[in-house]
Design an enzyme around this catalytic site. Structure first.
Site, PDB file in Angstrom:
ATOM      1  N   GLN A   1       0.856  -1.184   0.000  1.00  0.00           N
ATOM      2  CA  GLN A   1       0.000   0.000   0.000  1.00  0.00           C
ATOM      3  C   GLN A   1       0.894   1.237   0.000  1.00  0.00           C
ATOM      4  O   GLN A   1       1.598   1.500   0.967  1.00  0.00           O
ATOM      5  CB  GLN A   1      -0.910   0.035   1.219  1.00  0.00           C
ATOM      6  CG  GLN A   1      -1.864   1.213   1.209  1.00  0.00           C
ATOM      7  CD  GLN A   1      -2.579   1.399   2.544  1.00  0.00           C
ATOM      8  OE1 GLN A   1      -1.958   1.690   3.546  1.00  0.00           O
ATOM      9  NE2 GLN A   1      -3.894   1.222   2.537  1.00  0.00           N
TER      10      GLN A   1
ATOM     11  N   TYR B   1      -6.048  10.838   3.995  1.00  0.00           N
ATOM     12  CA  TYR B   1      -4.623  10.939   3.752  1.00  0.00           C
ATOM     13  C   TYR B   1      -4.451  11.951   2.616  1.00  0.00           C
ATOM     14  O   TYR B   1      -5.419  12.545   2.148  1.00  0.00           O
ATOM     15  CB  TYR B   1      -4.058   9.564   3.379  1.00  0.00           C
ATOM     16  CG  TYR B   1      -3.668   8.711   4.577  1.00  0.00           C
ATOM     17  CD1 TYR B   1      -4.425   8.701   5.742  1.00  0.00           C
ATOM     18  CD2 TYR B   1      -2.536   7.899   4.532  1.00  0.00           C
ATOM     19  CE1 TYR B   1      -4.067   7.925   6.824  1.00  0.00           C
ATOM     20  CE2 TYR B   1      -2.167   7.116   5.613  1.00  0.00           C
ATOM     21  CZ  TYR B   1      -2.930   7.133   6.746  1.00  0.00           C
ATOM     22  OH  TYR B   1      -2.566   6.365   7.829  1.00  0.00           O
TER      23      TYR B   1
END
Length: 406
Positions: free
Chosen positions: A101, A171
């Site tokens: 990720q 994020y």
């Protein structure tokens, strides 16, 4: 009538042949105290891979030092490559594939721990570092695309078979998508097509770097958990499912990804919307010291909200994305039993992501395959969530010797 796929039959994702349709989703393991792979992290993913998933996703793999939630997190650089190669080798040895990720924590980063300013599209509070974020210039954004590209290359050269680009949970990329957090007045702010520009450019850069070597998918927020789910996107309401469907269509048109993994919630504004179940406020507060501890004690009922758990709890939102695009969809959220797996696949979802249930029982996929009536032992207490600040584990996991420490 099209037959419903068997969740345990082989399947294809981009260039990959998977042994089944089950993916261990990204869950930060907190087992990298020096920002490098450890034997502990390798053992964690080896156990999950041996338990029967097709792909084990390693999180978080930050693209840069300031992109970490704190200084203990792996960031992709040459020094990390030897350990990452060992990690992917261990996963492969158990018959599974490995995904990394890739992300940048943006305003969720701890600037004090990292010794670097947190980033966001606009100046907003960065609570972990008790500071304000830095808003990157257009030139800085171009540099970030290059950093994503470099990180992707390091990951692929370290043996990863797939890359998940983190466009969720507010994020950095997700912040650019949010009308609440992105107040820019240039080509990266305002209209949705502008707010989606950074995400699309990152996906393009990553795909250009890795070509068809690996699978690439986007973890895309459907709803930040701010305001009503169906409310129009406004600065005070955040990103919603209508805009998520439009962004998913743009991703599909661009042709740079092989799948989308829909997610929800915000590590910055509403973390419990992703998880559902109990809200362990006291445990979260005890994981911090000083102002963060006091803040969580005071604001816990408002920040850590409780949402009722039910199997497949993100299905109502994910159905909207399923209708919007033809890209394969990886369904996340409450996938813990065979009935939910079969139901999701019957609705046209392509892959199934599991998280907390694998912390409790890494071999749950094998057990469900052997006995479809198997019930997950995960009780959705979410006490695993505060452990990410030390060493991620299920605090109530039972072993032959009693309660496991992980």
């Amino acid at each position: 009538m099209t037959a419903v796929p068997d969740p345990f039959a082989p399947a294809t994702l981009g260039p990959l042949r998977l042994r089944n349709r089950l993916i261990k989703c990204a869950t930060f393991e907190g087992r990298t105290p020096d920002a490098l792979v450890t034997d502990d992290l390798i053992d964690f993913h080896r156990e999950v891979a041996a338990g029967g998933v097709a792909i084990s996703t390693v999180a978080y793999c930050a693209i840069s030092p300031e992109g970490r939630t704190d200084r203990h997190q792996i960031w992709l650089r040459p020094d990390a490559a030897p350990g990452l190669t060992q990690l992917t080798g261990a996963i492969h040895a158990e018959g599974a594939l490995a995904a990394a990720q890739l992300g940048h924590a943006g305003p969720v980063a701890n600037s004090i721990s990292n010794g670097a300013r947190a980033l966001a599209p606009s100046r907003i509070p960065a609570p972990m570092g008790m500071s304000m974020t830095h808003a990157p210039s257009v030139e800085d954004i171009a540099g970030l695309r290059s950093v994503f590209r470099r990180a992707a290359r390091i990951a692929v050269d370290s043996g990863f078979d797939a890359l998940e680009i983190h466009c969720g949970h507010n994020y950095l990329i997700s912040c650019f998508l949010s009308p609440m957090l992105n107040r820019r007045r240039d080509g990266y702010g305002g209209a949705l097509v502008n707010r989606a520009r950074f995400a699309r450019e990152v996906l393009e850069s990553v795909r250009e770097e890795v070509g068809s070597e690996v699978a690439v998918w986007a973890k895309l927020n459907m709803y930040d958990g701010v305001g009503a789910v169906g409310a129009p996107a406004r600065r005070w309401r955040g990103f919603n499912v209508d805009e998520a469907c439009e962004v998913a269509r743009l991703f599909e048109q661009d042709g740079f990804i092989d799948a989308i993994e829909p997610t929800a919630g915000s590590s910055l504004l509403n973390p419990m919307y992703l998880f559902h179940g109990e809200a362990p406020r006291a445990a979260f507060a005890s994981a911090f010291r000083g102002p963060m501890k006091w803040g969580l004690q005071a604001a816990g009922p408002f920040f850590l909200k409780r949402y009722e758990y039910q199997p497949g709890y993100l299905l109502p939102l994910a159905r909207r994305l399923r209708e919007a695009v033809d890209l394969p969809i990886i369904l996340l959220g409450g996938i813990t039993d065979r009935a939910t797996m079969d139901s999701a696949l019957a609705e046209g979802f392509d892959f199934l992501a599991m998280g907390r249930a694998l912390l409790r029982e890494p071999d749950l996929p094998q057990r469900i395959q052997a006995e479809p009536a198997t019930t997950s032992q995960c009780i959705h207490c979410n006490l695993c969530m505060p452990t990410i600040y030390t060493r991620t584990e299920c605090p109530v996991r039972e072993t032959a010797g009693g309660i496991s420490a992980g």
